[in-house]
Design a protein around this motif. Structure first.
Motif, PDB file in Angstrom:
ATOM      1  N   LEU A   1       6.437   0.937   1.994  1.00  0.00           N
ATOM      2  CA  LEU A   1       5.547  -0.097   1.480  1.00  0.00           C
ATOM      3  C   LEU A   1       6.322  -1.225   0.807  1.00  0.00           C
ATOM      4  O   LEU A   1       5.806  -2.331   0.637  1.00  0.00           O
ATOM      5  N   ALA A   2       7.572  -0.933   0.430  1.00  0.00           N
ATOM      6  CA  ALA A   2       8.400  -1.970  -0.202  1.00  0.00           C
ATOM      7  C   ALA A   2       8.850  -3.022   0.807  1.00  0.00           C
ATOM      8  O   ALA A   2       9.252  -4.125   0.428  1.00  0.00           O
ATOM      9  N   ARG A   3       8.789  -2.696   2.077  1.00  0.00           N
ATOM     10  CA  ARG A   3       9.190  -3.656   3.102  1.00  0.00           C
ATOM     11  C   ARG A   3       8.106  -4.722   3.253  1.00  0.00           C
ATOM     12  O   ARG A   3       6.926  -4.403   3.409  1.00  0.00           O
ATOM     13  N   PRO A   4       8.474  -5.993   3.218  1.00  0.00           N
ATOM     14  CA  PRO A   4       7.461  -7.054   3.250  1.00  0.00           C
ATOM     15  C   PRO A   4       6.655  -7.112   4.545  1.00  0.00           C
ATOM     16  O   PRO A   4       5.543  -7.637   4.556  1.00  0.00           O
ATOM     17  N   CYS A   5       7.189  -6.561   5.637  1.00  0.00           N
ATOM     18  CA  CYS A   5       6.464  -6.661   6.910  1.00  0.00           C
ATOM     19  C   CYS A   5       5.747  -5.359   7.285  1.00  0.00           C
ATOM     20  O   CYS A   5       5.292  -5.203   8.408  1.00  0.00           O
ATOM     21  N   THR A   6       5.638  -4.404   6.346  1.00  0.00           N
ATOM     22  CA  THR A   6       4.874  -3.183   6.601  1.00  0.00           C
ATOM     23  C   THR A   6       3.382  -3.463   6.467  1.00  0.00           C
ATOM     24  O   THR A   6       2.953  -4.118   5.514  1.00  0.00           O
ATOM     25  N   ARG A   7       2.597  -2.968   7.402  1.00  0.00           N
ATOM     26  CA  ARG A   7       1.138  -3.070   7.338  1.00  0.00           C
ATOM     27  C   ARG A   7       0.575  -1.654   7.210  1.00  0.00           C
ATOM     28  O   ARG A   7       0.947  -0.770   7.975  1.00  0.00           O
ATOM     29  N   LEU A   8      -0.334  -1.445   6.251  1.00  0.00           N
ATOM     30  CA  LEU A   8      -0.893  -0.122   5.991  1.00  0.00           C
ATOM     31  C   LEU A   8      -2.364  -0.083   6.389  1.00  0.00           C
ATOM     32  O   LEU A   8      -3.174  -0.868   5.894  1.00  0.00           O
ATOM     33  N   VAL A   9      -2.698   0.851   7.281  1.00  0.00           N
ATOM     34  CA  VAL A   9      -4.079   1.017   7.751  1.00  0.00           C
ATOM     35  C   VAL A   9      -4.552   2.405   7.350  1.00  0.00           C
ATOM     36  O   VAL A   9      -3.905   3.406   7.681  1.00  0.00           O
ATOM     37  N   LEU A  10      -5.658   2.489   6.639  1.00  0.00           N
ATOM     38  CA  LEU A  10      -6.237   3.770   6.230  1.00  0.00           C
ATOM     39  C   LEU A  10      -7.334   4.145   7.206  1.00  0.00           C
ATOM     40  O   LEU A  10      -8.292   3.393   7.398  1.00  0.00           O
ATOM     41  N   LEU A  11      -7.197   5.308   7.857  1.00  0.00           N
ATOM     42  CA  LEU A  11      -8.192   5.803   8.804  1.00  0.00           C
ATOM     43  C   LEU A  11      -9.126   6.755   8.072  1.00  0.00           C
ATOM     44  O   LEU A  11      -8.732   7.851   7.691  1.00  0.00           O
TER      45      LEU A  11
END
Length: 215
Positions: A66-76
């Motif tokens: 999550l510290a990476r600026p280009c990470t996208r997090l999707v909660l299913l």
């Protein structure tokens, strides 16, 4: 790169196939838990798709990603409720998707929107969010779908990865009868396929995790 974390084998396999169809040519890494993946070896830019059950005890492992600026997090989420929204509020979540809304087309649309800096929200998800916002004290409770005893038996056997023919043999009915039960289950759960029906059944407690394949 798409990284999928889902503890249940049947659900994980179905979602992995969907992601591969939705994003042809893009690498898909699927695992039961974050501990099964070498975070250091993952590429720089990725989309991380997690079920709420995959978050148990995994927050520390998430931090480097999550510290990476280009990470996208999707909660299913199997369904949207106050607990899941509170969980999402504590994380830099880019999208929350109901599992019963997932299909190859909706996944492709959602992931494409994320890469454009936008969020694609289904009509049902928007309605659930508005209903929760209108009920600030949380008096509402999610209802269990009215599946018949035979439909529940079918769903539980589906969760073990059995085919329609194998289910028919176990239940001593015809394959046509199994197909009718499966169709009824999909309609009542509001799901588009068997994988999503099993996933929602697990979330609602209609299927016991310890009896499902890969648990």
């Amino acid at each position: 790169m798409n990284v999928l974390i889902e503890p249940h084998t049947v659900t994980r396999t179905g979602l992995q196939h969907m992601l591969e169809e939705a994003c042809p040519g893009r690498v898909v890494v699927a695992a039961a838990a974050l501990d099964d993946i070498s975070v250091e070896e993952l590429g720089g830019c990725l989309t991380l798709l997690l079920s709420p059950s995959a978050l148990s005890g995994a927050l520390d492992r998430l931090e480097p990603l999550l510290a990476r600026p280009c990470t996208r997090l999707v909660l299913l989420a199997g369904a949207l409720d106050r607990d899941r929204l509170l969980l999402a509020a504590g994380l830099p979540v880019d999208a929350v998707v109901r599992e019963q809304d997932l299909s190859v087309a909706s996944l492709a649309e959602m992931l494409s929107a994320l890469h454009r800096g936008m969020v694609s929200v289904s009509r049902n998800t928007m309605r659930e969010l508005l209903a929760l916002a209108a009920d600030p004290v949380g008096t509402g409770a999610p209802l269990r779908p009215p599946l018949s005893a035979r439909e529940l038996d079918t769903l539980r056997l589906m969760s073990t990865g059995l085919s329609n023919r194998q289910i028919a043999k176990r239940m001593c009915i015809t394959v046509h009868g199994v197909k009718r039960h499966v169709a009824n289950i999909l309609v009542k759960l509001g799901c588009q396929n068997r994988t999503m029906a099993v996933a929602l059944g697990l979330r609602l407690g209609l299927v016991e995790l310890e009896t499902a394949t890969g648990s």
